[in-house]
Design an enzyme around this catalytic site. Sequence first.
Site, PDB file in Angstrom:
ATOM      1  N   LYS A  43      -0.461  -7.195  12.907  1.00 33.86           N
ATOM      2  CA  LYS A  43      -1.534  -6.358  12.383  1.00 33.86           C
ATOM      3  C   LYS A  43      -2.826  -6.753  13.081  1.00 33.86           C
ATOM      4  O   LYS A  43      -3.245  -7.901  13.027  1.00 33.86           O
ATOM      5  CB  LYS A  43      -1.666  -6.522  10.872  1.00 33.86           C
ATOM      6  CG  LYS A  43      -2.608  -5.507  10.232  1.00 33.86           C
ATOM      7  CD  LYS A  43      -2.605  -5.613   8.718  1.00 33.86           C
ATOM      8  CE  LYS A  43      -3.511  -4.554   8.092  1.00 33.86           C
ATOM      9  NZ  LYS A  43      -3.517  -4.639   6.598  1.00 33.86           N
ATOM     10  N   TYR A  51      -7.668   0.353  -4.660  1.00 30.42           N
ATOM     11  CA  TYR A  51      -6.356   0.805  -5.125  1.00 30.42           C
ATOM     12  C   TYR A  51      -5.560  -0.401  -5.597  1.00 30.42           C
ATOM     13  O   TYR A  51      -5.940  -1.553  -5.347  1.00 30.42           O
ATOM     14  CB  TYR A  51      -5.588   1.548  -4.026  1.00 30.42           C
ATOM     15  CG  TYR A  51      -5.199   0.674  -2.843  1.00 30.42           C
ATOM     16  CD1 TYR A  51      -3.942   0.074  -2.780  1.00 30.42           C
ATOM     17  CD2 TYR A  51      -6.086   0.439  -1.809  1.00 30.42           C
ATOM     18  CE1 TYR A  51      -3.583  -0.733  -1.706  1.00 30.42           C
ATOM     19  CE2 TYR A  51      -5.741  -0.362  -0.738  1.00 30.42           C
ATOM     20  CZ  TYR A  51      -4.490  -0.944  -0.699  1.00 30.42           C
ATOM     21  OH  TYR A  51      -4.148  -1.745   0.359  1.00 30.42           O
ATOM     22  N   THR A 102       0.816  -1.210   0.000  1.00 29.52           N
ATOM     23  CA  THR A 102       0.000   0.000   0.000  1.00 29.52           C
ATOM     24  C   THR A 102       0.846   1.256   0.000  1.00 29.52           C
ATOM     25  O   THR A 102       0.457   2.281  -0.568  1.00 29.52           O
ATOM     26  CB  THR A 102      -0.939  -0.005   1.220  1.00 29.52           C
ATOM     27  OG1 THR A 102      -1.736  -1.192   1.198  1.00 29.52           O
ATOM     28  CG2 THR A 102      -1.856   1.206   1.226  1.00 29.52           C
ATOM     29  N   THR A 128       1.296  -4.217   4.447  1.00 32.38           N
ATOM     30  CA  THR A 128       1.064  -4.476   5.865  1.00 32.38           C
ATOM     31  C   THR A 128       0.472  -5.851   6.142  1.00 32.38           C
ATOM     32  O   THR A 128       0.558  -6.340   7.275  1.00 32.38           O
ATOM     33  CB  THR A 128       0.130  -3.401   6.458  1.00 32.38           C
ATOM     34  OG1 THR A 128      -1.115  -3.408   5.747  1.00 32.38           O
ATOM     35  CG2 THR A 128       0.768  -2.026   6.368  1.00 32.38           C
ATOM     36  N   ASP A 129      -0.125  -6.509   5.148  1.00 36.06           N
ATOM     37  CA  ASP A 129      -0.809  -7.778   5.413  1.00 36.06           C
ATOM     38  C   ASP A 129       0.132  -8.846   5.956  1.00 36.06           C
ATOM     39  O   ASP A 129      -0.247  -9.637   6.817  1.00 36.06           O
ATOM     40  CB  ASP A 129      -1.497  -8.295   4.150  1.00 36.06           C
ATOM     41  CG  ASP A 129      -2.789  -7.556   3.844  1.00 36.06           C
ATOM     42  OD1 ASP A 129      -3.201  -6.714   4.672  1.00 36.06           O
ATOM     43  OD2 ASP A 129      -3.392  -7.821   2.789  1.00 36.06           O
ATOM     44  N   GLU A 186      -5.307 -25.946  29.839  1.00 37.93           N
ATOM     45  CA  GLU A 186      -6.496 -26.745  29.546  1.00 37.93           C
ATOM     46  C   GLU A 186      -6.142 -27.992  28.740  1.00 37.93           C
ATOM     47  O   GLU A 186      -6.836 -28.999  28.790  1.00 37.93           O
ATOM     48  CB  GLU A 186      -7.512 -25.910  28.767  1.00 37.93           C
ATOM     49  CG  GLU A 186      -8.157 -24.794  29.559  1.00 37.93           C
ATOM     50  CD  GLU A 186      -9.201 -24.067  28.738  1.00 37.93           C
ATOM     51  OE1 GLU A 186     -10.343 -24.545  28.669  1.00 37.93           O
ATOM     52  OE2 GLU A 186      -8.862 -23.016  28.154  1.00 37.93           O
TER      53      GLU A 186
END
Length: 327
Positions: A166, A27, A14, A93-94, A284
């Site tokens: 993220k 975009y 981006t 950023t992903d 657990e």
Amino acid sequence: MTRPCILVLGTGGTIAGAAGSATGGGYRAGGLALDAMLEALAGLGLDADLVGREVARIGSQDIGWDEWRALHAACLEAIADPAITGIIITHGTDTAEETGFLLDLTLPAVKPVVLVGAMRPADAVGADGMRNFANAVKVASDRHAAGRGVMLVMGDAVLAARDARKAATSAIDAFRSFPRGPLARVTPARLDWFGPPHRAGEGARYRFPDSLPRIAILTAGAGMDAQPVEALLGIGARGIVLAGMGQGNAPRAVLDALARAAASGVPVVRASRVDEGLVDRNVEVDDDALGLVAARALGPARARVLLMVLVANGITDAAAVQAAFDG
């Protein structure tokens, strides 16, 4: 005084995105060439010389082995070059947390390596890319930045790659840091570190692999049975990360199937699909009895990266894998 010289490795994302409309929602990631970005940055009066090298022009959802190998090699070359002060990687950023953590595990911590991205494309109203990049230059140029491992600079925060994730799909402050908070706050004018370098003089923690093994993430859900585990083993998964409920839990049938996988030599790590928190051993789930590994502070994405590196380095014993996650 000699100006810092920063190597900028471009991958797209981006921060190099072009929408064609300042107010539109869509975009194209990586639409801007790195040279065009650096030309725009030249007008900001940054106190550093920038040398660009384009590795890719893609959205980070498509980042993979070829790009990781190229980035690692370029970083090693720059670290060995006395003329280079630091390294900046422009990145979507992903998957920034995955690229950053892989490089953090496999690079020496002797020069700053900084990932930087943006949540809005370059031609959008309120675009954040230029400010984030100026902040990244501030960090990569700083003499106190070495010895901190790979870092991510977003939203005026400097985050350790090991801790960054993220946590929001589109918010301008989309990244969080757990279990440790930010390493520093940064603006184009000021940089304030919150502690001393924690990896000063440290070499690479692991050898960069010759290839990456297939490590799968399995997300747990109510009513699941064992078939998804069996399917992953059937396609050759050499490790499994469970994105479990709560503290890495799953239906009994799934845990039993994962225990069988672990007994067959396929390491299984329990992480959580919950946004934040530790996954401890034997809370657990009886990890000792089932032969499973607790991811501790790592979420599923970074747990997968660490397990890939471990398996590629021949580390598959549950106790040794647990020690790596504990560290």
